[in-house]
Design an enzyme around this catalytic site. Structure first.
Site, PDB file in Angstrom:
ATOM      1  N   ARG A  51       0.811  -1.208   0.000  1.00  0.00           N
ATOM      2  CA  ARG A  51       0.000   0.000   0.000  1.00  0.00           C
ATOM      3  C   ARG A  51       0.848   1.264   0.000  1.00  0.00           C
ATOM      4  O   ARG A  51       0.526   2.236  -0.687  1.00  0.00           O
ATOM      5  CB  ARG A  51      -0.962   0.014   1.203  1.00  0.00           C
ATOM      6  N   CYS A  86      -5.970  -2.585   8.055  1.00  0.00           N
ATOM      7  CA  CYS A  86      -4.790  -1.950   7.459  1.00  0.00           C
ATOM      8  C   CYS A  86      -5.092  -0.461   7.349  1.00  0.00           C
ATOM      9  O   CYS A  86      -6.013  -0.068   6.625  1.00  0.00           O
ATOM     10  CB  CYS A  86      -4.479  -2.534   6.081  1.00  0.00           C
ATOM     11  N   THR A  88      -3.157   2.013   6.075  1.00  0.00           N
ATOM     12  CA  THR A  88      -2.744   2.628   4.810  1.00  0.00           C
ATOM     13  C   THR A  88      -3.778   2.400   3.714  1.00  0.00           C
ATOM     14  O   THR A  88      -4.045   3.288   2.897  1.00  0.00           O
ATOM     15  CB  THR A  88      -1.372   2.086   4.370  1.00  0.00           C
ATOM     16  N   THR A 130       2.980   4.261   8.605  1.00  0.00           N
ATOM     17  CA  THR A 130       3.901   4.111   7.480  1.00  0.00           C
ATOM     18  C   THR A 130       4.047   5.431   6.734  1.00  0.00           C
ATOM     19  O   THR A 130       3.223   6.344   6.875  1.00  0.00           O
ATOM     20  CB  THR A 130       3.395   3.048   6.488  1.00  0.00           C
ATOM     21  N   LYS A 170       7.572  -7.114   9.565  1.00  0.00           N
ATOM     22  CA  LYS A 170       7.184  -7.821   8.343  1.00  0.00           C
ATOM     23  C   LYS A 170       8.123  -8.980   8.033  1.00  0.00           C
ATOM     24  O   LYS A 170       7.763  -9.893   7.278  1.00  0.00           O
ATOM     25  CB  LYS A 170       7.098  -6.852   7.162  1.00  0.00           C
ATOM     26  N   CYS A 200      -0.783   2.006  12.516  1.00  0.00           N
ATOM     27  CA  CYS A 200      -0.272   0.948  11.652  1.00  0.00           C
ATOM     28  C   CYS A 200      -0.537  -0.369  12.357  1.00  0.00           C
ATOM     29  O   CYS A 200      -0.138  -0.544  13.520  1.00  0.00           O
ATOM     30  CB  CYS A 200       1.220   1.122  11.381  1.00  0.00           C
TER      31      CYS A 200
END
Length: 233
Positions: A51, A86, A88, A130, A170, A200
């Protein structure tokens, strides 16, 4: 009419954050037996385009083409609401909502409502997110809509946040909560923020101390509560 309470979860962004979201839904639901829990259809689409990359490179069609197929699957499953764990991805929430009549729970708006109710006008809100989320301005715009003051971390602090998300979480690297807690402390004590948004879902995975939590509102927690409320209504 049982299916009317079914929650669609459009996940995979990232997969670990989605699993934490599901766990929190289960743990936060008051239940004495299996049948007391809410029904969910979970679509863990991990191969969706990143994203942040899509936003920064201004190529939304890559993401939206893929997500529309997922929405069609959730329509076929007859879900009553859609939750997207999510932050983003919510930059495209209006485009996604135009694809379906099923209500998509707006995590950004719901989070800002919670913060405004707790802190009121003129609250200075730090945003931990992010680069894509910050660049999109979704939280800053929503903060101003509720007469609050958004605050973005400095460039070195933001790089530290991105490292925690992309270099560590991640990739499955074990995280020391103290690194994120020190950032929160800096935003409160040095930058004068009254509230910090954990914006986030990867950062939501990190178990913060009680002291750090008292200064934060986690958007994932807000989404969990709203998802349960709508599913059990």
């Amino acid at each position: 009419m049982e299916h009317k309470r079914r929650l669609g979860v459009l996940g995979g962004m990232g997969p670990k954050a989605t699993s934490v979201f599901i766990d929190q839904i289960i743990e936060s639901t008051v239940a004495d037996r299996d049948q007391d829990h809410i029904d969910m259809v979970i679509l863990n689409h991990a191969s969706l385009p990143d994203r942040t990359h899509v936003i920064l490179e201004n190529c939304p069609e890559q993401f939206l083409r893929a997500i529309e197929k997922d929405i069609r699957l959730l329509e076929y499953a007859e879900v009553a609401n859609i939750a997207i764990p999510c932050n983003t991805a919510h930059y495209y929430v209006n485009e996604m909502q135009q694809m379906t009549k099923i209500p998509i729970i707006n995590m950004v708006e719901e989070t800002m409502k919670v913060i405004h109710e707790a802190y009121g006008d003129d609250c200075k809100v730090g945003i931990l997110a992010t680069n894509g989320t910050l660049h999109s301005g979704i939280y800053s715009e929503s903060a101003r809509k509720y007469n609050m003051v958004p605050h973005l971390p400095s460039d070195p602090v933001q790089q530290q946040i991105m490292n925690i998300i992309y270099r560590d979480i991640k990739r499955g690297v074990q995280i020391d909560p103290k690194e994120l807690e020190s950032i929160i402390q800096h935003l409160i004590e040095d930058d004068g923020c009254q509230c910090i948004i954990i914006a986030c879902t990867e950062l939501s995975i990190i178990p913060l101390s009680g002291e750090a939590k008292q200064h934060c509102v986690d958007a994932m927690d807000v989404l969990v509560k709203k998802s349960i409320e709508l599913s059990l209504n």
